[in-house]
Structures are given as C-alpha cells and as structure tokens.
Scaffold this motif. Structure first.
Motif, mmCIF file in Angstrom:
data_model
loop_
_atom_site.group_PDB
_atom_site.id
_atom_site.type_symbol
_atom_site.label_atom_id
_atom_site.label_comp_id
_atom_site.label_asym_id
_atom_site.label_seq_id
_atom_site.Cartn_x
_atom_site.Cartn_y
_atom_site.Cartn_z
ATOM 1 N N HIS A 74 -25.974 -2.879 85.394
ATOM 2 C CA HIS A 74 -24.944 -2.636 84.383
ATOM 3 C C HIS A 74 -25.474 -2.796 82.963
ATOM 4 C CE1 HIS A 74 -21.204 -2.657 82.166
ATOM 5 N NE2 HIS A 74 -21.535 -3.836 81.672
ATOM 6 N N ASP A 75 -26.207 -3.866 82.692
ATOM 7 C CA ASP A 75 -26.674 -4.109 81.326
ATOM 8 C C ASP A 75 -27.535 -2.957 80.829
ATOM 9 O OD1 ASP A 75 -25.348 -6.487 81.363
ATOM 10 O OD2 ASP A 75 -27.115 -7.705 81.810
ATOM 11 N N PHE A 76 -28.322 -2.402 81.715
ATOM 12 C CA PHE A 76 -29.173 -1.267 81.348
ATOM 13 C C PHE A 76 -28.333 -0.058 80.976
ATOM 14 C CE2 PHE A 76 -31.159 2.674 82.947
ATOM 15 C CZ PHE A 76 -32.252 2.756 82.102
ATOM 16 N N PHE A 77 -27.369 0.278 81.813
ATOM 17 C CA PHE A 77 -26.560 1.465 81.537
ATOM 18 C C PHE A 77 -25.637 1.255 80.341
ATOM 19 C CE2 PHE A 77 -27.328 2.554 86.138
ATOM 20 C CZ PHE A 77 -28.104 3.672 85.865
ATOM 21 N N ALA A 78 -25.194 0.028 80.119
ATOM 22 C CA ALA A 78 -24.320 -0.244 78.979
ATOM 23 C C ALA A 78 -25.013 0.091 77.666
ATOM 24 C CB ALA A 78 -23.886 -1.702 78.997
ATOM 25 N N GLU A 79 -26.341 -0.079 77.624
ATOM 26 C CA GLU A 79 -27.096 0.230 76.419
ATOM 27 C C GLU A 79 -27.546 1.686 76.381
ATOM 28 O OE1 GLU A 79 -30.283 -2.484 75.769
ATOM 29 O OE2 GLU A 79 -29.068 -4.266 76.181
ATOM 30 N N GLU A 80 -27.724 2.305 77.539
ATOM 31 C CA GLU A 80 -28.272 3.656 77.605
ATOM 32 C C GLU A 80 -27.212 4.753 77.511
ATOM 33 O OE1 GLU A 80 -31.488 4.964 77.997
ATOM 34 O OE2 GLU A 80 -32.143 2.961 77.388
ATOM 35 N N ASP A 82 -23.550 6.370 76.259
ATOM 36 C CA ASP A 82 -22.554 6.357 75.187
ATOM 37 C C ASP A 82 -21.154 6.420 75.794
ATOM 38 O OD1 ASP A 82 -21.288 6.414 72.779
ATOM 39 O OD2 ASP A 82 -21.699 8.530 72.368
ATOM 40 N N ALA A 83 -20.758 5.310 76.405
ATOM 41 C CA ALA A 83 -19.429 5.215 77.016
ATOM 42 C C ALA A 83 -19.091 3.744 77.175
ATOM 43 C CB ALA A 83 -19.404 5.914 78.367
ATOM 44 N N ASP A 84 -17.807 3.467 77.285
ATOM 45 C CA ASP A 84 -17.334 2.094 77.482
ATOM 46 C C ASP A 84 -17.358 1.778 78.972
ATOM 47 O OD1 ASP A 84 -16.259 -0.379 77.231
ATOM 48 O OD2 ASP A 84 -14.208 0.306 76.842
ATOM 49 N N LEU A 85 -18.378 1.096 79.408
ATOM 50 C CA LEU A 85 -18.563 0.802 80.831
ATOM 51 C C LEU A 85 -18.194 -0.645 81.120
ATOM 52 C CD1 LEU A 85 -22.034 2.530 81.430
ATOM 53 C CD2 LEU A 85 -19.742 3.491 81.746
ATOM 54 N N THR A 86 -17.256 -0.834 82.059
ATOM 55 C CA THR A 86 -16.828 -2.173 82.470
ATOM 56 C C THR A 86 -17.256 -2.410 83.903
ATOM 57 O OG1 THR A 86 -14.898 -2.007 81.030
ATOM 58 C CG2 THR A 86 -14.867 -3.727 82.734
ATOM 59 N N PRO A 87 -17.971 -3.501 84.187
ATOM 60 C CA PRO A 87 -18.436 -3.751 85.557
ATOM 61 C C PRO A 87 -17.293 -3.695 86.565
ATOM 62 C CG PRO A 87 -19.412 -5.326 84.050
ATOM 63 C CD PRO A 87 -18.381 -4.569 83.261
ATOM 64 N N GLY A 88 -17.526 -2.993 87.667
ATOM 65 C CA GLY A 88 -16.526 -2.885 88.714
ATOM 66 C C GLY A 88 -15.510 -1.795 88.512
ATOM 67 N N GLU A 89 -15.548 -1.150 87.319
ATOM 68 C CA GLU A 89 -14.543 -0.130 87.014
ATOM 69 C C GLU A 89 -15.140 1.271 86.876
ATOM 70 O OE1 GLU A 89 -12.142 -1.224 83.705
ATOM 71 O OE2 GLU A 89 -11.585 -3.189 84.536
ATOM 72 N N TYR A 90 -16.448 1.402 87.114
ATOM 73 C CA TYR A 90 -17.072 2.720 87.040
ATOM 74 C C TYR A 90 -18.063 2.874 88.185
ATOM 75 C CZ TYR A 90 -21.361 0.612 85.121
ATOM 76 O OH TYR A 90 -22.500 -0.126 84.952
ATOM 77 N N ALA A 91 -18.389 4.107 88.468
ATOM 78 C CA ALA A 91 -19.379 4.412 89.503
ATOM 79 C C ALA A 91 -20.333 5.463 88.966
ATOM 80 C CB ALA A 91 -18.701 4.923 90.772
ATOM 81 N N ILE A 92 -21.491 5.533 89.594
ATOM 82 C CA ILE A 92 -22.530 6.458 89.151
ATOM 83 C C ILE A 92 -22.892 7.383 90.296
ATOM 84 C CG2 ILE A 92 -24.837 6.681 88.147
ATOM 85 C CD1 ILE A 92 -24.550 3.645 87.445
#
Length: 757
Positions: A74-80, A82-92
């Motif tokens: 999560h920490d990696f994608f949160a920085e990479e 451009d979206a508001d990513l909340t753990p447990g609330e998104y999928a890839i």
C-alpha cells in the motif's frame, strides 16, 4: 490482440500445445507478521536459485516463465498513484494489453464499462515500468503493455465483501522471462517501498511446449509444481455442476463458467476452483483438502475416524484433482501447502531462528546459515501444513484438521450414504441369465476367438490381465480389413518425461477403486442430502449387484434408479437417431432419479445394441452440456465390454460402474463340463483381473483413484472423424481423421447380421 505467441500448427501426430512440466516453486514468509522488502528480496533470490528448474530453449534469453506474488504494498502505491487509496477499500488488477495505443484505449474502455456495470469505480490506471533489455527475440515479439487498474466499490464495500464483489486476486506478476530476469524486467520489485509478509515464486519448466502468455501462472491464489492428470475430467465435472451453484456470498451466475478458458494451464484451472471455494467462505485448508485429499481409505492409512468422516462426506461433493502435484496457496494472509497423496513432487522447508519460513521444491533453495535453522522438515505424501503469521508459526496437519472435523459429517454419512454391499445381502456373482444363443450374442458384440482364448480365459483362470510383449503390430482399426469395435479406436495415454507413473502394486495404500453413484449437489453448500449417494467398492458389478441398483425405487429420502434402453430397431431408425433418443431419455430421467442404468439387455435378433462406449460418452457429454451430469450416476449394463481396455475407456468417459454380463456368461461356457473350474471362482478371478488391469491403466498416468479417473478422458482417438469425436467424446485429442457415425453403424449392422443372419 494475440494473447500469446503463435504456436506451430499441429503436424501429423504431434500437437505442440500439449503440456508437460516440472517447475520450481518457493515461499518466503515472515512468521512474525512484520514483513518488509527483505521478504520479497529473499523470494527473488530463491527464484534465481531455482533457475535449473525453469528452462530456456535454444534462445537462452527467453524462458518458459517466472514470477512472484506478494501482498499489496500500500505505501508504495499510495506514493506512485495519483488517487486517494485507503487500505482495504481498493483492489488492483493487472492486465496484459496491446502496445497499439488505439487498441489499448478501446480495451481500457471495455474494462471501465464492465466495472461500472458491477458498481465498481476505476480510480486510476498505471503503466507498470518494465525493462526489456535482457529479453530474447521470441519474448520481445509478443511482449504486451503491462498495466495496473485501481478499483474501489461504488457502494463502499470493504474487506471480504469487497473481495467477493471483485472476485479477483491481490496481485499477478508473470511473463515470458527467465528466473533471474524477473527483478530486472519489473523495477518495482527492487523498490524498497514494496513490502510484504510473504513472497510466493514460481519458475516454469515446460518439457514439450513453448512458453505462452495463456500458460502463465495466474498468481491469483496458488503456485504449483507438477501436473493434474485428471484435468479434462475435473473441467467437465465443474462445468456440469455450474447450474446448481448457489450461494449468498455472490451471484453465482456472474462467475460462471468457473473455468472459462479450455486452453489455460492446469494451474489456472485449479486456481479457479480453489478461488470459488474461498470466495464462498470456506477456509483455505478446507478448500485445499477438498480438491487434493490424502489417501484416507483403509485401516493401513491410520486416518482418524472423524477425519475419515470428513473425507467421506466431501468425496460425495467433489472428485479429487489427481496427479503428481505440490501446491502452495494463499488467502492473502496465510500460506497453505499440500502434497499429492503419492508424494511425487518434493517440498522442503526451514524455519529460521528469526521466525522466517523458507519453503521450496528442493532443499537449499535459499542460502542460509545452517546454525540459524531452528526447524527443518518436508511435506509427506498427502500432507498439508499452514503457515500463519497471526499464530507466528507453521501449524501442522493434525492441528489444522482439529478445526475442520465435525461430528456432523459422520452423522450425515451414517444416515444418508448407502453401501452397495448392504443392498445385495449374501454375495452371488453367478450370471443371472443364460442365453441359448450365446455364440450369436458374442458375434453381435464382436467377440473373437483370440479374445476368448487369450484374454478372457486367462483372466478367469489366473486373475490377471495377460501381458503381451513386442508392442502391437495390428493395423489401426480404421485401416484394418476386420470389423473392430469402437473401443479399438481409442489409445491409452501414459505418463512421460517429468510426469511419473505409479507402481500400483507397491503403492496399494494410495490407490482406490471406490466409485460413487448419485446426485452431486451444490458445491457451495453443505447438507445431509449431499451425502446421499451409493458407494460401490469397485466399478465392476456382478449381475446381482446390478439388479440391486436397478431395484432402487426412491422411497422417501432414498435413492432411485431409471433404466435407459440403449438398443434400437434398425428398420425404424438409424444409429444417430437411436443415440439422440437415448440422450433425450437420459435427460428426462436425470431430473427425477439418482442413478441411470444404460442397458442393452434387450439386444437380439430384432434389436441392435448401441456401441456401449458411444452410449456412455454420448450421454455423459450430453448431460454435461445440459448441466445435469452431476445429478445422476451412470451404470452400464452391457454385453459389449470384456477386456481391461474396454473397461478403462468406459470409466474414462463417464461410467461410474460397469456390468459386463456377457463376459460372465462366456466364462460360464468356458468352465462348463466335469473338468471345468468352479464358476464362482472363475468369475471372481475375472473381476479381479479387470480391477487389477484398471489400476494398472490408471497408474500409467499417475492417477490413484477411480473417482478421479472417471470422466478424465485419458485417451486419444485414432481414425475417427473430428465431428464424431467432438459430439460424443468432447475434449479428446484426435490424431487422425477417419470414420464417423455412419461407418460405425455399418460395422455394427455387419456384426448383427453375422450374428442373427
């Protein structure tokens, strides 16, 4: 866009898309549940050390495939992203898309529209950085654009509910690279921000195929080394039961077909099946044990009673996925591993002093100081273990089963399951009828003096299938001047290269002839009725046992049987119409009964028997296509089968049990007279020979149980038309073109004319 490299066209008898593999797999996990980039780094090092288990062709820079799956960093994608990513609330989601900008944009639109229709919002797209400098020309030729799509629930669903809504994986990373190229090709993997508590790695080794995108490890739930030799049957059975799938967890209609790509790898197929069970709510060990059970029958296996009850119940729900296989799987937090019942694929593991688990398809896959190894072990045949970071340890098999077993399973089995032995009373294997025109009946079914003198008589005398030598130099049936039965157009497949056969004599503990007949109910539910099936110890039935099955009348809560006539009057209809009528009759009966007996007892001067293999294969596949195959067990009562090969083809194309009544009458004729053997003893010996021969045939393909072999279609057709094979034996490899149903009927009527003319 092409999904994979163009494969060479089939030339002659060689199909370059046939797959055999012996891969390298491994897991690194921090059992303290802290994780970090070091876990992934160690996993990639382990993968590189498995290079000898992967493979390359003459072009050394192109491999069969390698990859790794991790938890979502999560920490990696949160920085990479451009979206508001909340753990447990998104999928890839990870997609392989065309390099053409216009085609890629069009497919992205399709993806977004599909997500919108399922109440999922696309938050962002990300092009995954790749470095193809080290790829070979073949891999470069088909290299796609690798993209990630980030999705959240429009309704705000999270965790398990969101996971079921998505019905897709945490991460997927694999392509046409070699083991040591994975980290170079995907720079993300060397980024220190990519942290995880486990890394599951796989190096693909394909013995006789080229690497292809559609054979890539799916990395949804499992990594896998080995082969599921029963894969065609498993796919057919899954397809058949889809109409009965129902659950409150998700809309079953939206996820069918469960296995939607018949050309995908066996790994992808078992991953589909496992994912289905997990999404319904079954625990990871529960789902693994349903699909890959240990050898549990027989006192010699020392399986506890409650554990045996658990297996006995679930054997009525789903057939085993059988073959030499080591499977590791994850639910996102834990990693479970299971070995096939024969232990034909290795699994070694170490737990280090710092509570790191290192598991791989061989010892020493990751270089560690021996002084740091706190525990060293290996999975035994059929064994399962569970690595659970929340528990901080590897949970052994026995302890895992403490959470699985429940006395309810045993109660349901005791109350609902029916044993054939309980229906017949005192065993009696003598023929029920005696034909005055025995020779005519033998001629009608294509019996020959060679078969009687060199197969049936020795089987009845010695209890063994006679063994020949120097191969088979008889002409192919389609080229022969003699009228040969349909069975002879099918050739048995056998294990080869990295796929070992079994020694069924020495490994008797892991083999089973048991078969189950009845309604196989909703795979996603549990109830007492799921256990309501007839269990037979052998697929070879005596006349007495067949009569007992025929007599099942379906009292309240009991099993019922319908008889389907598989004979026809050639003056009124032809063979094609007769098969269609038999299939229609079976379809009607399957809605009201648990067992169908396909019988040609009425065959005679005015009635021609449908070739039993055609009847079984045609009805089996017809019921599969109509979603009714799992509703009934199929029993064949026929004068047609008499040899091991014929029994094997009938079981392989769907028969649960076979009554070769004319063979018994032939043995009665052989032992007639004052110097003849005891008839009961001779028939016992003959049945033993059929059973022993069937085990031997299964063992050639590394298959242990009849329940797995049934419907697995481990045969190739030689000399039949493709249309004929596709209609009645769908999924069977057809090596050469040849005759169709008209020619089959011509041979059939010739035999009938010789018999009764």
């Amino acid at each position: 866009m092409e999904r994979h490299v163009s494969q060479p066209a089939t030339e002659g008898l060689v199909d370059p898309t046939g797959a055999r593999s012996n891969c390298g797999v491994g897991v690194v996990m921090d059992l303290d549940d802290e994780g970090g980039h070091w876990v992934l780094s160690d996993g990639l090092e382990l993968l590189e050390n498995l290079e000898h288990r992967g493979t390359t062709g003459a072009e050394e820079a192109t491999g069969d495939g390698a990859g790794v799956t991790v938890q979502t960093p999560h920490d990696f994608f949160a920085e990479e992203v451009d979206a508001d990513l909340t753990p447990g609330e998104y999928a890839i989601g990870v997609l392989f898309l065309p390099n053409d900008d216009e085609a890629r944009a069009e497919l992205k639109g399709v993806v977004e529209d599909t997500f919108e229709s399922e109440e999922l919002d696309v938050l962002a797209w990300r092009s995954v950085p790749t470095d193809n400098a080290d790829l070979g020309a073949t891999a470069l030729e088909s290299e796609p654009a690798v993209v990630q799509v980030f999705v959240e629930s429009s309704a705000g669903d999270t965790d398990a509910d969101f996971g079921r809504q998505l019905y897709e994986a945490r991460s997927l990373l694999e392509d046409r690279v070699e083991d040591e190229q994975v980290a170079d090709y995907y720079p993300d993997l060397t980024d220190e921000r990519v942290e995880t508590t486990f890394a599951m790695v796989h190096a693909r080794f394909s013995t006789n195929t080229l690497g292809a995108w559609h054979l890539a490890h799916p990395y949804r739930r499992i990594i896998h080394n080995g082969e599921f030799n029963t894969i065609q049957g498993n796919i057919n059975w899954m397809r058949a039961r889809e109409t009965d799938l129902a659950t409150d967890a998700f809309d079953a209609e939206k996820v069918t077909p469960i296995i939607d790509d018949p050309e995908q790898s066996d790994t992808a197929s078992v991953d589909n099946a496992l994912e289905l069970l997990l999404m319904e709510g079954r625990d990871l060990p529960h789902a693994l044990r349903m699909l890959i059970p240990e050898a549990w029958r027989g006192e010699e296996n020392a399986v506890s009673e409650d554990r045996r009850d658990w297996y006995d119940y679930h054997a009525s729900v789903v057939e085993p996925w059988d073959g030499p296989a080591f499977v590791a799987a994850t639910d996102g937090d834990r990693v479970g591993a299971v070995l096939d019942r024969n232990g034909l694929r290795p699994c070694r593991y170490d737990v280090l002093e710092d509570n790191t688990l290192v598991m791989a398809s061989e010892a020493g896959a990751l270089d560690t100081d021996p002084a740091e190894i706190e525990e060293r072990g290996r999975l035994q045949p059929g064994q399962l273990f569970l690595a659970d970071p929340k528990e901080g340890r590897v949970i052994p098999d026995d302890e895992v089963f403490e959470d699985l077993t429940d006395e309810t399973y045993g109660e349901w089995v005791d109350r609902e399951q029916v044993e054939l032995a309980d229906l017949v009373g005192a065993p009696d294997n003598l023929p029920a009828d005696e034909y005055e025109a025995l020779r005519a009946h033998q001629a009608m079914y294509g019996y020959t003096y060679d078969e009687v003198d060199h197969l049936i008589e020795p089987m009845a005398e010695k209890g063994k299938d006679p063994v020949g030598s120097m191969g088979d130099d008889t002409p192919l049936s389609v080229l022969s001047q003699f009228n040969r039965p349909l069975f002879t157009y099918f050739k048995q497949l056998f294990a080869q290269v990295t796929n070992p056969p079994l020694d069924y004599i020495r490994e008797e503990l892991v083999t089973s002839l048991e078969s189950r007949l009845g309604y196989q109910r909703n795979l996603l539910d549990e109830s007492p009725a799921h256990a309501r099936q007839l269990v037979v110890d052998s697929p070879v039935l005596t006349d007495q046992e067949t009569a007992a099955i025929r007599d099942l009348d379906g009292g309240e809560g009991e099993l019922s049987t319908a008889v389907v006539d598989i004979t026809y009057d050639p003056d009124e209809r032809d063979l094609r119409e007769a098969v269609e009528d038999a299939r229609d009759a079976a379809t009607t009966a399957a809605t009201d009964h648990d067992i169908l007996v396909l019988s040609d007892r009425d065959a005679g001067p005015e009635a021609v028997p449908i070739p039993s293999l055609l009847a079984v294969g045609g009805i089996h596949h017809h019921l599969v296509r109509n979603g009714l195959r799992n509703h009934v067990g199929l029993v064949l009562e026929s004068g047609d089968p008499r040899t091991v090969h014929q029994l094997a083809t009938l079981v392989g194309y769907g028969a649960g049990a076979v009554n070769p009544y004319l063979a018994y009458q032939t043995i009665e004729d052989l032992v007639a007279g004052p110097d003849g053997a005891e008839l009961s003893t001779a028939i016992d010996a003959y049945i033993n020979a059929l059973e022993d021969g069937l085990l031997k045939t299964m063992a050639k393909m590394g298959i242990s149980t009849v329940e797995s072999y049934q419907g697995a279609q481990i045969f190739e057709a030689v000399g039949l038309s493709s249309d004929f094979v596709d209609e009645h034996f769908e999924g069977t490899a057809n090596r050469t073109e040849g005759i169709g149903i008209e020619e089959v009927e011509s041979d059939l009527l010739d035999r009938h004319g010789v018999a009764w003319g």
